[in-house]
Design a protein around this motif. Sequence first.
Motif, short mmCIF file in Angstrom:
data_model
loop_
_atom_site.label_atom_id
_atom_site.label_comp_id
_atom_site.label_asym_id
_atom_site.label_seq_id
_atom_site.Cartn_x
_atom_site.Cartn_y
_atom_site.Cartn_z
N ILE A 150 -7.57 6.23 -0.25
CA ILE A 150 -6.75 5.37 0.58
C ILE A 150 -5.74 4.67 -0.33
O ILE A 150 -6.13 4.04 -1.32
CB ILE A 150 -7.61 4.31 1.30
CG1 ILE A 150 -8.69 4.96 2.16
CG2 ILE A 150 -6.75 3.36 2.12
CD1 ILE A 150 -8.20 5.81 3.29
N VAL A 172 -2.28 0.77 4.04
CA VAL A 172 -2.82 0.24 5.29
C VAL A 172 -1.66 0.10 6.25
O VAL A 172 -0.56 -0.29 5.84
CB VAL A 172 -3.49 -1.13 5.07
CG1 VAL A 172 -3.97 -1.73 6.39
CG2 VAL A 172 -4.64 -1.02 4.08
N THR A 194 -0.66 -1.58 10.10
CA THR A 194 -1.09 -2.47 11.18
C THR A 194 -0.07 -2.44 12.29
O THR A 194 1.09 -2.80 12.07
CB THR A 194 -1.24 -3.92 10.67
OG1 THR A 194 -2.18 -3.94 9.61
CG2 THR A 194 -1.72 -4.83 11.77
N SER A 218 2.97 5.60 10.29
CA SER A 218 1.78 5.53 9.43
C SER A 218 1.77 6.70 8.45
O SER A 218 2.44 7.70 8.67
CB SER A 218 0.51 5.52 10.27
OG SER A 218 0.37 6.74 10.96
N CYS A 224 -4.32 6.88 5.75
CA CYS A 224 -4.25 5.41 5.67
C CYS A 224 -5.38 4.79 6.48
O CYS A 224 -6.10 5.46 7.22
CB CYS A 224 -2.90 4.90 6.18
SG CYS A 224 -2.70 4.93 7.97
N ILE A 225 -5.52 3.49 6.31
CA ILE A 225 -6.38 2.68 7.17
C ILE A 225 -5.46 2.06 8.20
O ILE A 225 -4.44 1.47 7.85
CB ILE A 225 -7.11 1.59 6.36
CG1 ILE A 225 -8.15 2.23 5.43
CG2 ILE A 225 -7.76 0.58 7.29
CD1 ILE A 225 -8.84 1.24 4.51
N TRP A 226 -5.82 2.19 9.46
CA TRP A 226 -5.02 1.65 10.57
C TRP A 226 -5.77 0.48 11.18
O TRP A 226 -6.90 0.64 11.65
CB TRP A 226 -4.75 2.74 11.59
CG TRP A 226 -4.09 2.30 12.86
CD1 TRP A 226 -3.27 1.22 13.05
CD2 TRP A 226 -4.20 2.94 14.14
NE1 TRP A 226 -2.86 1.17 14.36
CE2 TRP A 226 -3.41 2.21 15.05
CE3 TRP A 226 -4.88 4.06 14.58
CZ2 TRP A 226 -3.29 2.56 16.39
CZ3 TRP A 226 -4.76 4.41 15.92
CH2 TRP A 226 -3.98 3.68 16.81
N CYS A 278 -5.53 -7.40 6.20
CA CYS A 278 -4.37 -6.95 5.42
C CYS A 278 -4.40 -7.53 4.02
O CYS A 278 -4.16 -6.82 3.04
CB CYS A 278 -3.07 -7.36 6.13
SG CYS A 278 -2.75 -6.43 7.62
N LEU A 327 -7.44 -5.92 2.02
CA LEU A 327 -7.21 -4.50 1.71
C LEU A 327 -6.06 -4.33 0.72
O LEU A 327 -6.12 -3.49 -0.17
CB LEU A 327 -6.98 -3.71 2.99
CG LEU A 327 -8.23 -3.49 3.84
CD1 LEU A 327 -7.85 -2.97 5.22
CD2 LEU A 327 -9.19 -2.54 3.15
#
Length: 116
Positions: free
Chosen positions: A25, A28, A30, A41, A45-47, A102, A105
């Motif tokens: 990863i 991130v 958002t 995105s 990724c981390i959503w 956020c 991370l």
Amino acid sequence: MKLSEAAAALPGKVLTGDFPADPEISTVYTCDLLSRVMSMSEKDCIWITVLTHLNVVAVAQLADIACIVIPEDIPVPESTVKKAAEEQICILSTPLSTYELCWRLHDLIKGKTEDA
């Protein structure tokens, strides 16, 4: 940073069981506007989103998102969790706010890449 490392560093739980894949990863994203997530995105990724309906799984699959994180312990329907598990997309639930997620991370990922 591996997805499993990021998940372990956050309070909360993995709703979809184990990590079928454990990608690196590096970012991130958002957003709660699905069309924006699909177009902006990045892969693996981390959503972070407050949305919990089935469409989030479809968007994550289309955008090659590694993990969906639901903040504030918002309940996630079992149908969404089941579909995510079938599609090998991780869903995490956490009591943290989107802002806190956020921030944490960012620090985790930035710290990991600076150490490399």
